[in-house]
Design an enzyme around this catalytic site. Structure first.
Site, PDB file in Angstrom:
ATOM      1  N   SER A  32       0.818  -1.213   0.000  1.00  0.00           N
ATOM      2  CA  SER A  32       0.000   0.000   0.000  1.00  0.00           C
ATOM      3  C   SER A  32       0.854   1.267   0.000  1.00  0.00           C
ATOM      4  CB  SER A  32      -0.947  -0.011   1.199  1.00  0.00           C
ATOM      5  OG  SER A  32      -0.217  -0.094   2.412  1.00  0.00           O
ATOM      6  N   THR A  33       1.997   1.252   0.693  1.00  0.00           N
ATOM      7  CA  THR A  33       2.848   2.457   0.725  1.00  0.00           C
ATOM      8  C   THR A  33       3.491   2.679  -0.634  1.00  0.00           C
ATOM      9  OG1 THR A  33       3.335   1.779   3.002  1.00  0.00           O
ATOM     10  CG2 THR A  33       4.527   3.688   2.146  1.00  0.00           C
ATOM     11  N   GLU A 107      11.430  -8.214  -4.346  1.00  0.00           N
ATOM     12  CA  GLU A 107      11.810  -6.929  -3.734  1.00  0.00           C
ATOM     13  C   GLU A 107      13.283  -6.931  -3.339  1.00  0.00           C
ATOM     14  OE1 GLU A 107       7.534  -5.627  -1.777  1.00  0.00           O
ATOM     15  OE2 GLU A 107       8.851  -6.916  -0.635  1.00  0.00           O
TER      16      GLU A 107
END
Ligand code: 5RP
Length: 228
Positions: A32-33, A107
């Site tokens: 979400s960030t 990531e």
């Protein structure tokens, strides 16, 4: 409370978008960030190319007109100028827990290939000490044996990763983050874990109310926070 946290995530993401410069290759995180980063980045209309860490980020970035290229398509040595991503927890020395969204393998690969890794969080993500669960991606092959070796582990029961890995969480308690990271890295069947070392992190941008604090991480020693 939730409203404050969302505002802080958004402020940190907006501040991070200002770090990006024309001509850069930029890694886009997941969650979400990281999603809050995309609109202000797109609005800057920079001449950049981005590598996304998940299909959802890729889709959202492309929908906003951001150029997304494949990681495999980067010319050797496949370096990125900068990656911007969220985190689940950040400790005072700059160790991170990531992978709440199960995207930690990609990531970490993208962050490790980046000259700068900028972490964007709301203030509630700063902790005195990292805590379980620690996200894992496990190979499907030999899974029962890997689970037995790990001991304290819980399968998430979600869709496999885009690379076919099984998403799980290590639930055991731990005191020494570095030792746990080394143990997980050396465990056959563990594709990747969600502990990211301070040596990988350049800056942490922390949303605090409407302000953004910048913490510079250098080799495990966090610098003094400066307001932006
Ligand atoms: C996804 C991640 C996210 O960055 C992490 O879970 C934080 O998520 P959010 O920004 O939604 O709080 O590592 O794999």
């Amino acid at each position: 409370m939730t409203g404050n946290i969302e505002r802080e995530k958004q402020r940190a993401a907006e501040a991070a978008a200002e770090f990006v410069e024309d001509g850069m290759t930029v890694g886009l995180g997941t969650g979400s960030t990281a999603a809050y980063l995309l609109p202000p980045l797109a609005a800057r209309k920079l001449d950049i190319r981005c590598v996304a860490t998940s299909p959802s980020t890729s889709q959202a970035a492309r929908a906003l007109g951001i150029t997304v290229v494949s990681f495999a398509g980067l010319e050797a040595p496949a370096r990125l100028d900068m990656t911007i991503d969220g985190a689940d927890e950040v400790d005072p020395s700059g160790w991170l827990v990531k992978g709440g969204g199960g995207a930690h393998t990609r990531e970490k690969a993208v962050a490790a290939a980046s000259d700068r890794f900028i972490v964007i969080v709301s203030a509630n993500k700063l902790v005195d000490k990292l805590t379980p669960p620690i996200p894992l991606e496990l190979a499907e092959f030999g899974l029962a044996g890997t689970l037995a070796r790990l001991g304290s582990v819980r399968l998430r029961g979600v869709t496999h990763s885009p690379d076919g890995g099984v998403i799980a969480d290590y639930t055991g308690s731990f005191e020494d983050t570095k030792a746990l990271a080394a143990w997980l890295s050396g465990m056959p069947g563990v594709v990747e874990h969600g502990l990211f070392p301070p040596s990988m992190v350049s800056d942490v941008l922390v949303g605090r109310g409407d302000e953004v604090e910048r913490i510079t991480i250098s080799g495990g020693a966090a610098g003094t926070g400066a307001s932006m």
